[in-house]
Structures are given as C-alpha cells and as structure tokens.
Motif scaffolding. Structure first.
Motif: not given
Length: 687
Positions: A49-55, A110-118, A144-157
C-alpha cells in the motif's frame, strides 16, 4: 479476443474450477515457472500500500519470459487480495474504446492489477493510457506493462516519472535454465549443451526440452531432424515484424555478427542499402553494436539455421561476399574486422582460441589497482604460484602488456600477457618463456610482424583447488577466445604474420587449436619449468597475414580455393569494373564487343578479344571449389557463357540438360557470374 471476464475477473493462470482443463493448464504453468527471484521481489514491492511506484514497464527481447513473469505475478498478487485484469496487445484493436471496454471494471475494483502484455503492438494507445484510462484507476492500483522495447520518454514526463519505473528482463542464469529444463522433464547429459544453445531464453529452453524428451537422440544443432524448433523460434520471436524486410537483408544480418549499410551495399544486388538498414534497425530484435546492427543472438541463430536448411546456396554465397567485404575493410586499416571474420568461421576448434562470442557476458579491460592481488589469489587457489612468479612482473611493471577479462559484476575472469618484438618490455628478453621467442621473431622480422603470448588464463569453469592446465590453455571457454583476440588487437601489429603460443602439451584443446591453425612446434624454444614443459607453437599466417588466414578458413569451409595473397604493389581492377566483367561474360562470343571492353589489352582487335577470354577462363578456373555445389556452379557458367561451340543451345536448353528449373538455372548463372566478377576485381593484372 483473450482477456479477463469482466464479471468474474478470472486472472491469467488461475481462478477457475479445480476440475477444468483451464485449471490443469494453470497448475502446469505454475509448476514450470522457475527463477526471476529478483524481478518478482521488485514487482511485489509495488503491491504494498505504501509503495510509490505503481506503474512498471517490463521489457526484454522476444522469448525472454515476460508473459510467464506476468502470470506468476498475477498468482502472487491474487494471494494478496488483488484482482488481475489482463490485456493482450496482439488481440487488441487499435481503438481506445476497445481498451476501455476490456478494463472498464478495473476502475471500480478495490485493488486492481492491470497486466498489459505485448505492448509493442499497441504503443499507439500509450497516450490514451496516460491521459484517460490509468488516471481513473484507484490509488491502490498497480499496472505492469510488458513489451520488447524500453518505455518511451513520455512515460517519464508530466508527473508520471514519480510513479513509473522500468525493469529490464535479462536471460535466465545457467542454474535457473537447468531448473527450467528439469521442470519440463529433462535432466540428462544434454541439459548443459541445451543451456548453452538457448542462451538464457526460456522459450528456446522450452522448445528444446520438448524436442529432447520426445527424441532421446536429439541434441542442439540437429536442426534437420527437428526443423519445427527453428520454425517455432522464428514465428514466436520475429515473424510478425519481419514482414516488409527483404529476405536477403535478413539473411545477411543472420550471417554477419554486425551488419552495416556499407556491407549491405557491397554484398547485395543494387538496392536502397540505407533504407534496408533503417528498416533492419527498427526491428525490436535488433540492437546497435559499434557502427552497425546486430540481431538478438537467439533470433540470429534461428534465422541462420533456417537459411542454411532452406537456401544453402544463398547462405554460402552471402557468407563468401561478406567475408570478402570484411577482408577489404581489414586491408584498408581496420583491425577490428578480424573479430567479424572470425565470427564467420564454423570450426569450433579455431574459435576456441580466437573469437568474440563471449562479449555478451564478458569484456576486455585494463589492469586496475587491486587486480594484481586478486590475480595472485586466483592463481594460488589453483596451485599455480610458481607460474605466477613469472607472470607477476608483467602485471606489476608492464600493465599495458596485460589484458583482463571481467564479467558484469567486474570480477576478474581471466587474463593475458602479450607483446610484439617492438612493444615487449625490456625485462622480457630475460624471461625463460618469451625471451628466446623474441630473439627468434626478430630473426624472421623481414618476413613479417609477430605477436607473442607469455600466458593466457581463463578462470571460468576452473574451480579453486584444482590445478589446471597452464600456459596458453586454461579451461578453454569463451573468455579464452576473447583473450586471444585481444592480444592481437592490442599488440600494436595491424596484421601479424606470426603468432607464438605457449602450450601445455597435456591440454588437448590447446593442441587441437594449434593443429587446426597450422602451427609448427618449435621444439628448440620449449621451456622446462618445475614439473612442466611449456611448448612453443608458432602460427605462420603466410604473406597475407592474419586477415588472409581468417578469410582462407572461411573459403576452405565453403569448398573454395583459398585466395592467394598478391604483391601489394600490384594494381587491382577497381570494384566498379565488376559490371564490365559481367558484360564480357554475356558477350563472350562477340569479338568486337570483347575488343571494346575496358578489360581488354593488346594491339589488334583479335588480341584484345582473346585477352578478355583468357582472363575470364582463368578466373572461372580459380573462382570455384571442388564441392558438388561448386562444380555445378562452374558447369552452369561454362555451358551458359563460355562454351565455345558456335551452335551452343539456348539457356532454356542448358537448364534442361542440367536438370534444373529455369529459375534455379538463372539463379546459379547469376551467382557464378558474380563469383567470376569478384575474382577478377580482386586479382592484379598487367596493363
């Protein structure tokens, strides 16, 4: 479309009745999951619950186990009270509405875990995820998002950098890979070879385990007996992305260790080399290496084996052209091309002492503070204190003549001391091993440059407490090959003719390498130390030096005569004149056309025409080997172009006489003509 039932929220790998087929699949999947302890620990922290990282973006090449990791996380998250919601990018239409429909219930859980593959198949929806869907999820949600390439910069803005992290999924360590094979029922002596072949890919391990358990005689490399493994690897790892990429471009990239635009332009028929290179670089299973691109090793292995099985003629011809291109670059002053040429040699005995395959796990480095003490400890643990007494001086007083191999953790995995007669430290002349060798090399300096090894040790696979082979021997792993290559590249000699190797006669691998390399045992330079004799073996690469020798090894494996080194003062036909050779072949029986050729010389039209015919006949005699395929190529060329009978039949009749289809005949005729053109272009000639 495969996704969670929005009412029952059935997660991947569980949540169904115990007596169903789905439950059986889930149990098997759970039982066969191994490893990934560190990755799962990091992901489970996000469930707190106290975790900062959620994606979290999990990324890695195809077949590395991203989907299996998501299924295991779903099982663990369910035990913590989370409700998993799965999205499969392969099955998702490119519409924001489709994505919202699949995950509409996640916003009310109440506590969803979204798993996005490919995710690489749905990156166009990334903006909608960030702006529309994810912000509506509860604060307890984890994505949690799983893919072949590192995430694009937009995910860190725009504030996302505070809740988003990335997790690179690397290959399975050897221990986990063996455990995965055991989970699939394979525990026999083939396991270690399969682990080496699979290179840490769970997909490759799984496919190989199936083949091995079904066929007790199967071993890695038996691709002709189990081509379905190759087809499955190519299909799962790369097939969807390969659409639109020229087959010939993929073939070059599967043969060459690194592919460059210059290589594509030199090796393939006329085309847009830059465009083909850019398309190759856009594939998720290619990565930049130096000044070129390299395919993910597992994809490269699968494509190469499939090419050899389906188009062996194309494989051989491309391998020859790539070798010639690399040789020309090496001759022009690029010694790193020795690495690329060595990678084209199939002979594992040669690659034992000279290669770069270990660069995935190891790197060559300089001596640092503390390394002397660490090497002394490693040598002492292997009962080699007497040898270290000779080596220490090189590490302490001539560190620029020492190369170390380190792994990803910076551990010392091996070392080498090397020199040339011009770069040897002063005290080397007094050394009982290389002192006499230096004197011998200086006596032959008029024949060519030399590189000398004082010692080379590979500590990988060599447990402490065991007294191993000494000198140019060690345990003979991939580190050994990298050290051998590093000695040449760092010696200061561009293209050495001679290499002096210290070899323990008890080491079969070292002796086999010396024999396969054509080395001569110089008994007068052997050295007796304590209870061991260190033999001196010298490789003479000939006037063409190391570059010519590497090229020759490839040619021999292709069934071709090794190119004869030419005097450096001779002037070769420019590469651009290859087209004139092809024109001359087509006009072989047209005297006035031959007389007008830029390849002709002589005073009269008859002399000029005959000079071209003589040139082409000599090239056709020298350009082909003695294997059945080589003899067929020469036969096609002779009947198609060089046959002197004025009433020679049409190409269609020649194809019929040779029992070849029209397409196969013209393909071989083109390959044969290119071979002759390449030979003429690289051969000095008078005038």
């Amino acid at each position: 479309m495969r996704h969670m039932d929005r009412v029952q929220h059935r997660p991947p790998g569980g949540g169904v009745g115990a007596g169903t087929l789905a439950s059986r699949l889930a149990r098997v999947d759970e039982q066969r999951f191994v490893g990934r302890t560190a990755e799962l620990t990091a992901l489970e922290r996000c469930l707190e619950d106290e975790a900062t990282v959620r994606v979290v973006h999990v990324f890695g090449p195809g077949g590395i186990g991203k989907s299996a990791l998501l299924r295991e996380l779903a099982r663990r998250a369910r035990a913590r009270g989370f409700t998993p919601f799965a999205v499969e990018g392969r099955e998702l239409p490119p519409s924001p509405a489709a994505l919202e429909a699949i995950l509409s219930d996640a916003a009310t859980a109440s506590h969803p875990l979204v798993l996005i593959d490919t995710y690489e198949r749905m990156t166009g929806l990334g903006a909608h995820l960030r702006r529309g869907l994810l912000p509506r999820l509860p604060a307890t949600a984890v994505v949690v998002i799983a893919g072949r390439a590192a995430p694009e910069e937009s995910w860190f803005q725009d504030g996302w950098e505070g809740v988003v992290s990335e997790l690179a999924l690397d290959k399975l360590p050897a221990g986990d890979a063996l455990a995965l094979l055991a989970a699939h029922g394979l525990t026999d002596e083939r396991s270690e070879a399969i682990v080496d072949w699979a290179d840490g890919s769970p997909l490759a391990l799984t496919l190989a385990a199936r083949a091995a358990t079904a066929d007790g005689a199967w071993t890695p490399g038996d691709d002709r007996d189990h081509p379905e493994i190759l087809r499955a690897l190519v299909r799962r790892l790369a097939e969807s992305e390969m659409r639109g990429v020229r087959f010939s471009v993929l073939a070059v990239a599967s043969i060459a260790r690194v592919t460059t635009p210059e290589m594509l332009g030199a090796v393939l028929p006329a085309g847009d080399a830059e465009g083909a290179y850019e398309r190759l670089g856009s594939l998720s299973f290619s990565e930049r290496v130096g000044d070129g691109l390299a395919l993910h090793e597992l994809v490269r292995k699968a494509l190469r084996a499939d090419l050899r099985r389906r188009a062996p003629d194309s494989d051989r011809e491309l391998r020859r052209r790539i070798t010639d291109h690399l040789f020309e670059r090496a001759q022009a002053g690029d010694p790193l091309m020795a690495i690329e040429m060595a990678a084209l040699i199939d002979n594992t005995v040669i690659r034992w002492g000279f290669g770069w395959e270990g660069s995935i796990d190891y790197r060559i480095d300089d001596v640092r503070p503390g390394d002397e003490e660490r090497i002394a400890q490693l040598m002492s643990e292997r009962h080699l204190d007497d040898w270290w007494a000779l080596t220490r001086r090189f590490v302490a007083e001539a560190p620029d003549r020492v190369a170390l191999a380190r792994d990803h953790h910076d551990h010392v995995c091996g070392f080498l001391s090397y020199m040339s007669p011009s770069t040897a430290p002063d005290f080397a002349d007094e050394d009982p091993i290389v002192g006499p060798q230096l004197a011998h090399a200086r006596g032959d300096a008029h024949l060519g440059d030399a590189v000398l090894w004082h010692d080379s040790f590979d500590f990988t696979g060599w447990p402490a407490g065991e007294r191993g082979d000494r000198g140019f021997s060690g345990s003979g792993g991939r580190v050994k090959a990298m050290l051998g290559m590093a000695g040449m590249l760092r010696s200061g000699v561009l293209n050495p003719r001679f290499m002096y190797l210290p070899i323990n006669p008890e080491n079969e691998g070292a002796r086999a390498f010396a024999q396969a390399s054509g080395a001569t045992h110089l008994t007068e330079l052997d050295c007796r130390l304590a209870d061991h004799t260190i033999e001196c073996h010298r490789i003479d690469h000939g006037p063409g030096g190391l570059f010519g020798s590497l090229r020759g090894f490839v040619y021999i494996e292709l069934g071709l005569p090794a190119p004869v080194p030419q005097p450096p003062a001779a002037a070769p036909v420019p590469v651009a004149d290859r087209e004139f050779v092809r024109d001359a072949l087509r006009n072989f029986h047209v005297p006035h056309a031959l007389a007008a050729s830029r390849l002709a010389h002589g005073d009269t039209p008859e002399q000029r025409a005959e000079s071209v015919r003589a040139l082409l006949r000599a090239a056709s005699d020298a350009a082909f080997g003695d294997s059945p395929n080589e003899r067929l190529l020469k036969r096609v060329l002779t009947l198609g172009y060089l046959e002197t009978n004025p009433a020679r039949p049409s190409h269609e009749q020649v194809a019929y006489d040779l029992a070849l289809s029209r397409a196969a005949y013209f393909r071989r005729l083109r390959v044969a003509a290119d071979r002759v053109a390449d030979h003429v272009a690289q051969t000095p000639r008078a005038g």
